[in-house]
Design a protein around this motif. Structure first.
Motif, mmCIF file in Angstrom:
data_model
loop_
_atom_site.group_PDB
_atom_site.id
_atom_site.type_symbol
_atom_site.label_atom_id
_atom_site.label_comp_id
_atom_site.label_asym_id
_atom_site.label_seq_id
_atom_site.Cartn_x
_atom_site.Cartn_y
_atom_site.Cartn_z
ATOM 1 N N LEU A 34 0.824 -1.209 0.000
ATOM 2 C CA LEU A 34 0.000 0.000 0.000
ATOM 3 C C LEU A 34 0.857 1.258 0.000
ATOM 4 C CD1 LEU A 34 -2.832 -1.024 2.521
ATOM 5 C CD2 LEU A 34 -3.009 -0.791 0.031
ATOM 6 N N LEU A 35 1.919 1.262 0.799
ATOM 7 C CA LEU A 35 2.813 2.422 0.844
ATOM 8 C C LEU A 35 3.502 2.632 -0.506
ATOM 9 C CD1 LEU A 35 4.472 1.966 4.361
ATOM 10 C CD2 LEU A 35 3.011 3.867 3.655
ATOM 11 N N TYR A 36 3.899 1.526 -1.131
ATOM 12 C CA TYR A 36 4.564 1.628 -2.439
ATOM 13 C C TYR A 36 3.600 2.169 -3.493
ATOM 14 C CZ TYR A 36 7.384 0.259 -6.489
ATOM 15 O OH TYR A 36 8.104 0.272 -7.658
ATOM 16 N N ALA A 37 2.372 1.652 -3.491
ATOM 17 C CA ALA A 37 1.366 2.123 -4.451
ATOM 18 C C ALA A 37 1.049 3.600 -4.220
ATOM 19 C CB ALA A 37 0.091 1.286 -4.326
ATOM 20 N N LEU A 38 0.942 3.992 -2.944
ATOM 21 C CA LEU A 38 0.674 5.394 -2.610
ATOM 22 C C LEU A 38 1.829 6.291 -3.035
ATOM 23 C CD1 LEU A 38 -1.395 7.250 -1.226
ATOM 24 C CD2 LEU A 38 -0.205 6.845 0.942
ATOM 25 N N THR A 39 3.058 5.789 -2.887
ATOM 26 C CA THR A 39 4.241 6.544 -3.312
ATOM 27 C C THR A 39 4.210 6.817 -4.811
ATOM 28 O OG1 THR A 39 5.628 5.641 -1.543
ATOM 29 C CG2 THR A 39 6.757 6.484 -3.489
ATOM 30 N N LEU A 40 3.966 5.768 -5.591
ATOM 31 C CA LEU A 40 3.949 5.930 -7.047
ATOM 32 C C LEU A 40 2.804 6.835 -7.492
ATOM 33 C CD1 LEU A 40 4.726 2.273 -8.221
ATOM 34 C CD2 LEU A 40 6.309 4.188 -7.966
ATOM 35 N N LEU A 41 1.627 6.634 -6.913
ATOM 36 C CA LEU A 41 0.461 7.428 -7.306
ATOM 37 C C LEU A 41 0.617 8.882 -6.880
ATOM 38 C CD1 LEU A 41 -2.419 7.614 -8.454
ATOM 39 C CD2 LEU A 41 -3.272 6.974 -6.176
ATOM 40 N N GLY A 42 0.918 9.104 -5.604
ATOM 41 C CA GLY A 42 0.996 10.465 -5.071
ATOM 42 C C GLY A 42 2.075 11.295 -5.738
ATOM 43 N N ASN A 43 3.264 10.736 -5.897
ATOM 44 C CA ASN A 43 4.358 11.490 -6.497
ATOM 45 C C ASN A 43 4.142 11.714 -7.988
ATOM 46 O OD1 ASN A 43 6.538 12.003 -4.364
ATOM 47 N ND2 ASN A 43 6.109 9.832 -4.055
ATOM 48 N N SER A 44 3.507 10.757 -8.650
ATOM 49 C CA SER A 44 3.179 10.943 -10.070
ATOM 50 C C SER A 44 2.199 12.098 -10.244
ATOM 51 C CB SER A 44 2.586 9.658 -10.661
ATOM 52 O OG SER A 44 3.530 8.613 -10.640
ATOM 53 N N ILE A 45 1.216 12.175 -9.358
ATOM 54 C CA ILE A 45 0.238 13.275 -9.420
ATOM 55 C C ILE A 45 0.925 14.618 -9.205
ATOM 56 C CG2 ILE A 45 -1.734 14.326 -8.224
ATOM 57 C CD1 ILE A 45 -2.789 11.477 -7.752
ATOM 58 N N ILE A 46 1.850 14.671 -8.236
ATOM 59 C CA ILE A 46 2.594 15.912 -7.970
ATOM 60 C C ILE A 46 3.371 16.338 -9.216
ATOM 61 C CG2 ILE A 46 4.525 16.907 -6.684
ATOM 62 C CD1 ILE A 46 2.135 16.787 -4.938
ATOM 63 N N ILE A 47 4.082 15.410 -9.832
ATOM 64 C CA ILE A 47 4.900 15.728 -11.008
ATOM 65 C C ILE A 47 4.035 16.190 -12.174
ATOM 66 C CG2 ILE A 47 6.453 14.749 -12.755
ATOM 67 C CD1 ILE A 47 7.515 12.891 -10.505
ATOM 68 N N VAL A 48 2.955 15.453 -12.441
ATOM 69 C CA VAL A 48 2.064 15.792 -13.556
ATOM 70 C C VAL A 48 1.411 17.148 -13.316
ATOM 71 C CG1 VAL A 48 -0.083 15.163 -14.738
ATOM 72 C CG2 VAL A 48 1.640 13.410 -14.249
ATOM 73 N N THR A 49 0.987 17.395 -12.085
ATOM 74 C CA THR A 49 0.338 18.667 -11.746
ATOM 75 C C THR A 49 1.264 19.847 -12.002
ATOM 76 O OG1 THR A 49 -1.024 17.586 -10.055
ATOM 77 C CG2 THR A 49 -0.805 19.974 -9.915
ATOM 78 N N ILE A 50 2.503 19.719 -11.543
ATOM 79 C CA ILE A 50 3.464 20.807 -11.728
ATOM 80 C C ILE A 50 3.812 20.986 -13.204
ATOM 81 C CG2 ILE A 50 5.848 21.532 -11.249
ATOM 82 C CD1 ILE A 50 5.523 20.196 -8.492
ATOM 83 N N LYS A 51 3.935 19.878 -13.921
ATOM 84 C CA LYS A 51 4.281 19.971 -15.346
ATOM 85 C C LYS A 51 3.173 20.640 -16.157
ATOM 86 C CE LYS A 51 5.784 17.282 -19.333
ATOM 87 N NZ LYS A 51 6.136 15.956 -19.879
ATOM 88 N N LEU A 52 1.919 20.346 -15.836
ATOM 89 C CA LEU A 52 0.803 20.844 -16.637
ATOM 90 C C LEU A 52 0.429 22.286 -16.327
ATOM 91 C CD1 LEU A 52 -1.612 17.750 -16.694
ATOM 92 C CD2 LEU A 52 -0.024 18.512 -18.473
ATOM 93 N N ASP A 53 0.861 22.777 -15.169
ATOM 94 C CA ASP A 53 0.467 24.138 -14.773
ATOM 95 C C ASP A 53 1.662 25.088 -14.859
ATOM 96 O OD1 ASP A 53 -0.449 26.469 -13.574
ATOM 97 O OD2 ASP A 53 -1.690 25.389 -12.135
#
Length: 317
Positions: A34-53
């Motif tokens: 669960l921690l690994y899945a949360l790491t991949l999901l959460g950090n991917s969202i952060i990166i995508v959010t910053i890249k798109l804005d």
């Protein structure tokens, strides 16, 4: 065992996992997954959010992107092997692959520490000398700071596997750990390991002392500048921009310090407790950091909510 010993030298290690809790490995694997899945999901969202804005294309968020990528790399260097041990009894680890895992884990940890220092410097410039912020923290400067942190980590950890490679390993091949940790490997050598131990401790102490000292210095300067502000609202706003970074520092360094101290001076601490905290140090901060920045940083929070709920503002109006 014959397949793992050639010419009396160990060619593979056997990772126990968590000593004394082998019967619970199947259940321990669930929070790890669960921690690994949360790491991949959460950090991917952060990166995508910053890249798109485009409005988030600022030094603070560039450092946050680096932190997110490093967190995913750190978790990916440990969690899959842990899950292999906990769920599939994949305990054997080839010697050189074990050294590679050890190298990447410690390199990513030191780079993480460098990024936390860089983010503290970013907050120092933004609050203490805001008029020079745009000229000091330019995009090329941010890239150079990130590269300097990575080069430092690479060079500081590089001697560790090289020093281990010169050691003979004859009979001991069982590592009482869930991953290939430097001191756990060194202890198995059939020779004097004083140089390895001294180098490992000196690297850990120098990184923690230097980086925590720089972070503390930055925040002392920040607090001095904040309390000189006449407006209470201005003080609150200035400290609010540091909240996420302070939470990340606490999440990252607290288990790291506990793990380091129990490994060296906590002789009465059960091995299972030490290994659990050593695993928490590698798995929890990468999973928690995106949540911290998502909750504490309004710009990130608003952009993430905008990505998933594009009609939210319309509904609110």
């Amino acid at each position: 065992m014959a397949d793992n010993i050639t010419h009396h030298f160990i060619t593979s290690f056997f990772l126990i996992g968590i000593p004394g809790l082998q019967d619970f490995h199947c259940w321990i694997g669930i929070p790890v997954c669960l921690l690994y899945a949360l790491t991949l999901l959460g950090n991917s969202i952060i990166i995508v959010t910053i890249k798109l804005d485009p409005s988030l294309h600022q030094p603070m968020y560039f450092f946050l992107c680096m932190l997110a990528m490093n967190d995913m790399a750190l978790a990916s260097s440990t969690a899959p092997k842990m899950l292999g041990i906990f769920w599939f009894d994949a305990h054997w680890f080839e010697f050189n692959i074990c050294l590679a895992q050890m190298y990447f884990i410690h390199t990513f940890c030191i780079f993480e520490s460098a990024l936390l220092v860089s983010m503290a410097f970013d907050r120092y410039v933004a609050i203490c000398i805001p008029l020079r912020y745009a000229t000091i923290l330019t995009t090329p400067m941010v890239i150079r700071i990130g590269l300097a942190g990575m080069v430092r980590a690479i060079l500081m950890v590089l001697p560790c596997p090289l020093l281990i490679k010169r050691l003979p390993y004859y009979t001991k091949y069982i590592i009482n750990h869930a991953y290939c940790e430097h001191m756990a490997i060194v202890k198995l050598a059939s020779a004097n390991t004083l140089i390895n131990r001294a180098y490992g401790i000196s690297v850990a102490l120098s990184v923690m002392t230097l980086d925590l000292g720089l972070i503390a210095t930055s925040y002392i300067k920040i607090l001095q500048a904040v309390f000189r502000l006449s407006s209470k609202n201005a003080r609150s706003k200035a400290l609010g921009t540091c909240a996420a970074h302070i939470c990340t520092i606490l999440v990252s360094y607290t288990p790291a310090l506990f793990s380091f101290l129990t490994h060296r001076i906590g002789k009465k601490v059960p091995p299972s407790v030490h290994i659990i905290f050593a695993s928490v140090y590698l798995l929890v901060p990468p999973a928690v950091n995106p949540l911290v920045y998502g909750v504490k940083t309004k710009q990130i929070r608003d952009r993430v909510l905008g990505l998933f709920f594009p009609n939210r503002k319309i509904l609110e109006n």
